[in-house]
Design a protein around this motif. Sequence first.
Motif, short mmCIF file in Angstrom:
data_model
loop_
_atom_site.label_atom_id
_atom_site.label_comp_id
_atom_site.label_asym_id
_atom_site.label_seq_id
_atom_site.Cartn_x
_atom_site.Cartn_y
_atom_site.Cartn_z
N GLU A 1 3.72 91.13 31.37
CA GLU A 1 2.62 90.21 31.64
C GLU A 1 2.41 89.27 30.46
N PRO A 2 2.08 88.04 30.74
CA PRO A 2 1.81 87.10 29.64
C PRO A 2 0.50 87.44 28.93
N ARG A 3 0.43 87.14 27.67
CA ARG A 3 -0.80 87.33 26.91
C ARG A 3 -1.11 86.06 26.13
N ARG A 4 -2.38 85.73 26.02
CA ARG A 4 -2.81 84.48 25.42
C ARG A 4 -2.76 84.60 23.89
N ILE A 5 -2.04 83.67 23.24
CA ILE A 5 -1.97 83.68 21.77
C ILE A 5 -2.63 82.43 21.16
N ILE B 1 -1.71 78.61 25.13
CA ILE B 1 -0.33 79.07 24.97
C ILE B 1 -0.28 80.56 25.28
N ASP B 2 0.58 80.92 26.22
CA ASP B 2 0.81 82.33 26.57
C ASP B 2 2.17 82.76 26.04
N LEU B 3 2.28 84.06 25.72
CA LEU B 3 3.54 84.62 25.25
C LEU B 3 3.93 85.79 26.15
N ILE B 4 5.19 85.76 26.62
CA ILE B 4 5.76 86.88 27.38
C ILE B 4 6.79 87.54 26.47
N ASP B 5 6.49 88.78 26.02
CA ASP B 5 7.33 89.42 25.01
C ASP B 5 8.75 89.68 25.49
N GLU B 6 8.91 89.97 26.77
CA GLU B 6 10.23 90.19 27.35
C GLU B 6 10.12 90.00 28.86
N PRO B 7 11.22 89.68 29.53
CA PRO B 7 11.16 89.42 30.98
C PRO B 7 10.52 90.59 31.73
N GLY B 8 9.62 90.25 32.65
CA GLY B 8 8.95 91.27 33.45
C GLY B 8 7.60 91.69 32.91
N LEU C 1 -0.97 74.56 30.75
CA LEU C 1 -0.52 75.84 30.21
C LEU C 1 0.87 75.68 29.61
N ILE C 2 1.07 76.30 28.47
CA ILE C 2 2.39 76.42 27.85
C ILE C 2 2.73 77.91 27.79
N THR C 3 3.94 78.27 28.24
CA THR C 3 4.36 79.67 28.26
C THR C 3 5.65 79.84 27.48
N ILE C 4 5.64 80.77 26.52
CA ILE C 4 6.83 81.08 25.73
C ILE C 4 7.35 82.44 26.18
N THR C 5 8.62 82.50 26.55
CA THR C 5 9.23 83.75 27.02
C THR C 5 10.39 84.13 26.13
N LEU C 6 10.45 85.41 25.73
CA LEU C 6 11.51 85.92 24.87
C LEU C 6 12.41 86.86 25.65
N ASP C 7 13.71 86.71 25.45
CA ASP C 7 14.68 87.58 26.12
C ASP C 7 15.73 87.98 25.08
N LYS C 8 15.52 89.16 24.47
CA LYS C 8 16.43 89.59 23.41
C LYS C 8 17.82 89.87 23.94
N GLU C 9 17.93 90.43 25.15
CA GLU C 9 19.24 90.78 25.70
C GLU C 9 20.12 89.54 25.86
N LYS C 10 19.55 88.47 26.36
CA LYS C 10 20.32 87.23 26.55
C LYS C 10 20.24 86.31 25.32
N ARG C 11 19.46 86.70 24.36
CA ARG C 11 19.23 85.90 23.15
C ARG C 11 18.74 84.50 23.52
N GLN C 12 17.70 84.51 24.37
CA GLN C 12 17.14 83.25 24.83
C GLN C 12 15.65 83.16 24.52
N LEU C 13 15.22 81.98 24.13
CA LEU C 13 13.81 81.67 23.96
C LEU C 13 13.50 80.48 24.87
N THR C 14 12.47 80.64 25.73
CA THR C 14 12.14 79.61 26.71
C THR C 14 10.71 79.14 26.51
#
Length: 631
Positions: free
Chosen positions: A227-231, A218-225, A72-85
Amino acid sequence: MTNDAATEAPQGEEFGFQADVAQLLELMTHSVYSEREVFLRELISNAADACEKLRYESLSNERLAAQAGAPLITITLDKEKRQLTIADNGVGMSRDELIAALGAIANSGTRAFLEKLGKEGAGESSSLIGRFGVGFYSVFMVADLVEVATRRAGEDEAWLWSSQGKGAYSIAPLAGADAPPVGARVTLHLNAESEEFLEPWRIENIVREHSGAVSTPIDLIDEPGKEPRRIADGVALWTKPKSEITQEQYADFYRQLSGGFDEPALIAHWRAEGRTEYTVLAFVPGARPFDLFEPSRKSKSKLYVRRVLISRDVELLPAWLRFVRLVVDSADIPLNVSREMAQKSPVLASIGKAVATRLLQELGKLAENEPEKFAQVWENFGAVIKEGLHEDPSRRDGIFAIARFASTKSDGKTRTLKDYVADLRENQTAIYYITGDDAKRLAASPQLEGLRARGVEVLLLDDAVDAFWVTSALGFEGKPFKSVTQGQADIDLIPKVEAEAEEAAPAENVGDLVTALKETLAESIEDVRVSTRLTESAACLIASDKGLDRQLARLLAESGQTALLGKPVLEINAKHPAVTALATSLREKGREGAADGMYLLLDLARAADGEAPVDPAAFARRLGALIARGV
């Protein structure tokens, strides 16, 4: 080192990048790229490779097998911290592997990239990413700080690699609670110009365009907290029926496989059944790779066994098909096969032969059904395919069927050998060719004059490999290949297209001139004879009947085999005014008095053959004296 110890004293170490890498990071940071999103494709490819590697290693290691979950590959976005993981549950990296993988480039890719970038400029540089092994370093186009938290599968220690891309990086122990259970987590602290990559729709579009065909979900988490969704579903493209795959999906997978941005010129996808079962997905690139003619370049074929990656660079195809990008998945090779054993596997050798044969057939179909597209393929890779004429005799007939050649009748295009044979002249018994390094210069060679007067087509072979395959190929459809620069011309029986209105008379004492030329030029030539191939020029050089073709001899001499070069034969046109005048000078002044003219005749023949005069200073003196006489 235990996790507790790491928590108490997280001592980090500072390292300097290799000089090439530091220069590359500077360019990445300060150059303008039109397609900066390439960084995400590179990170996803690395993560997918890590998952595949863990699957492979877990086959023979029970401890790793217990750790290996569903890739599994998970991409997480955090606009507040301006981080992409980007996180994966792959094999991870040890401290030494971090230094080797992220602190240096193991090949010359960086230097080649920098040289290419210097030539093409920043405006073209986006198309170069992925072609020179710069991979991970593309993250510094979008990030001010990059952190890699990782734990190697099977190990307790975890590590944090970090860098601002300014010439140095650090590695420190990472507390167990802060580290991934296994695999790697890459966190990008995006710069102000890269906030677009925090938008979920933007990430989805990039994944769909560049990484939609990777064999890891590949899953994407739009923002911390959230649920991941499969893209991306992670279903290997080659396992799907052809009817369910779009051309866009094929092209996306090709770009991921090749690291390029071009469109594939040919896609071949099939499943073979019988004694050996396997699936093949092959691509012929639409653009020529920069290192196509590097001596160390080999075919880049990925070998899977039941979707487990065994090798990413198995030597499956012959060298003359090294430009093909290939995936082979077989269930008939043992899962515990090592990469070294795979190279020697008789099953794999059988698959390789069958795949090469099928690819040659697919190229033949492309040549027949889409000639314009095939013409581009031949322009890019014809010089490589022709290597098979010399190295792969069993497939020579198939290669001859698709081969294209420039000729004296092709008018800037190319012709097939079938075209050539269909236009044979009356009494013509051979396929004539001339080899060299420039087709335009070859077309103007004096050795072609007699053949041109008879309407005989001559192949203009200007690739280095041409000088070799014509010596090993017996012929085509019963017609042998014959060099126009070797041996007797033997063209007297072929009628001329138009009879000459009034032929000039040959020199009266041409026999005496031939004898004098032999004696005077003995150090430079093997023999002198009156030519039947010249109609316009005064003289030309050819190889002797038993000697090597002139171009082949030159190539061998360049590799150190100077003894094979030998002396050429000088042929003279007995009806040419210069030869007639030289014969008269010999009769009136004797051999010494005519010597300058004899040397000039030889040097003119050498110049027409693309060679320098025997003695440049003496040539200049003789030519100056000739001009001074008002000739």
